[in-house]
Design an enzyme around this catalytic site. Structure first.
Site, PDB file in Angstrom:
ATOM      1  CD  GLU A  95      -3.138  -0.953   2.105  1.00 45.77           C
ATOM      2  OE1 GLU A  95      -3.144   0.038   2.867  1.00 45.77           O
ATOM      3  OE2 GLU A  95      -3.963  -1.882   2.202  1.00 45.77           O
ATOM      4  N   GLY A 147      -2.874   2.850   3.166  1.00 51.47           N
ATOM      5  CA  GLY A 147      -4.098   3.102   2.411  1.00 51.47           C
ATOM      6  C   GLY A 147      -5.330   2.656   3.168  1.00 51.47           C
ATOM      7  CE1 TYR A 148      -9.297  -2.446   5.535  1.00 51.18           C
ATOM      8  CE2 TYR A 148      -8.345  -1.854   7.659  1.00 51.18           C
ATOM      9  CZ  TYR A 148      -9.341  -2.463   6.921  1.00 51.18           C
ATOM     10  OH  TYR A 148     -10.390  -3.072   7.568  1.00 51.18           O
ATOM     11  CB  SER A 149      -4.357   3.135   8.341  1.00 48.39           C
ATOM     12  OG  SER A 149      -3.804   1.891   8.687  1.00 48.39           O
TER      13      SER A 149
END
Length: 243
Positions: A95, A147-149
């Site tokens: 990411e 990105g997820y965070s």
């Protein structure tokens, strides 16, 4: 999840669950159905949709990163009382690459906004409910998953913002933030004794969560029992965030 938990508070309601063909999304869909709702789920691929249909689940293909598809599939419904935004992705270790970062944020955060926007006119007819799926990483960072965070932090703030914006239309907007849940996506972590032990040692309830744990919270937030609750980010994590 047993329908006896809540009775049938969602009888005569129609719910749509994105990413509802497996894991947490499927458990949520089953929980809503047990509570009396008619439920349709979406999956990303034809195989996911076919597998769901073979299990008797009303399913449709939808890529939440496709604005046109979201408008057709969700905006084209005849009725909608409940929207659960569970479609998402994570790409551990890649990411930091900009194209991967952009894709993750587009699916998890922008995709949630696409679905909320498409659903709003339908939900406004009779005062509906939206539940977004946030994460523990809505509250703290993840070095391998920026990105997820970032996207899940954004989902939390989006939830609060839409709760304000949609209140005039009697639409409640809340989110559930799952902790460490035993699903196929976490099988490797569960199998790693050291990493699993570290997770359990920090979790006051000393167990992995189950998809049904998330489903119960989502169902509650969609029912009249939560009629005065909006803008909440509800952790369902066995106390992990307390430590």
């Amino acid at each position: 999840m047993s329908g006896d938990t809540f009775g049938k508070p969602l009888a005569d309601r129609f719910a749509f669950v994105t990413g509802g063909t497996s894991g947490i999304g499927l458990a949520i869909a089953q929980g809503l159905a047990a509570a009396g709702a008619a439920v349709r789920v979406s999956g990303l691929t034809d195989r996911e949709v076919d597998d769901a249909a073979s299990d008797g689940i009303d399913a449709v293909r939808l890529n939440v990163a496709d604005s046109g598809a979201v408008s057709r599939v969700i905006g084209g419904l005849d009725r909608l009382d409940v929207l659960v935004n569970c479609a998402g992705m994570i790409r551990r270790g890649t990411e930091h690459e900009i194209d991967v970062f952009e894709q993750v944020v587009d699916v998890n955060l922008v995709g949630t906004m696409r679905c909320c926007t498409a659903a709003k006119p339908l939900l406004a007819r009779d005062g509906g409910a939206i539940v977004n799926i946030a994460s523990m990483l809505s509250f703290f960072g993840g070095g391998l998953v920026p990105g997820y965070s970032a996207s899940k932090g954004g989902v939390a703030q989006l939830t609060r913002s839409l709760a304000i914006a949609y209140a005039a239309d009697r639409i409640r907007v809340n989110a559930v933030a799952p902790g460490w849940i035993a699903t196929p996506l976490t099988e490797a972590l569960q199998a790693d004794e050291a990493r699993s032990r570290a997770i359990l040692d920090r979790t006051p309830l000393r167990r992995w969560g189950k998809p049904d744990d998330i489903a119960g919270a989502c169902v509650f937030l969609c029912t009249p029992a939560a009629a005065f609750i909006t803008g909440v980010i509800l952790p369902v994590d066995g106390g992990y965030l307390c430590v």
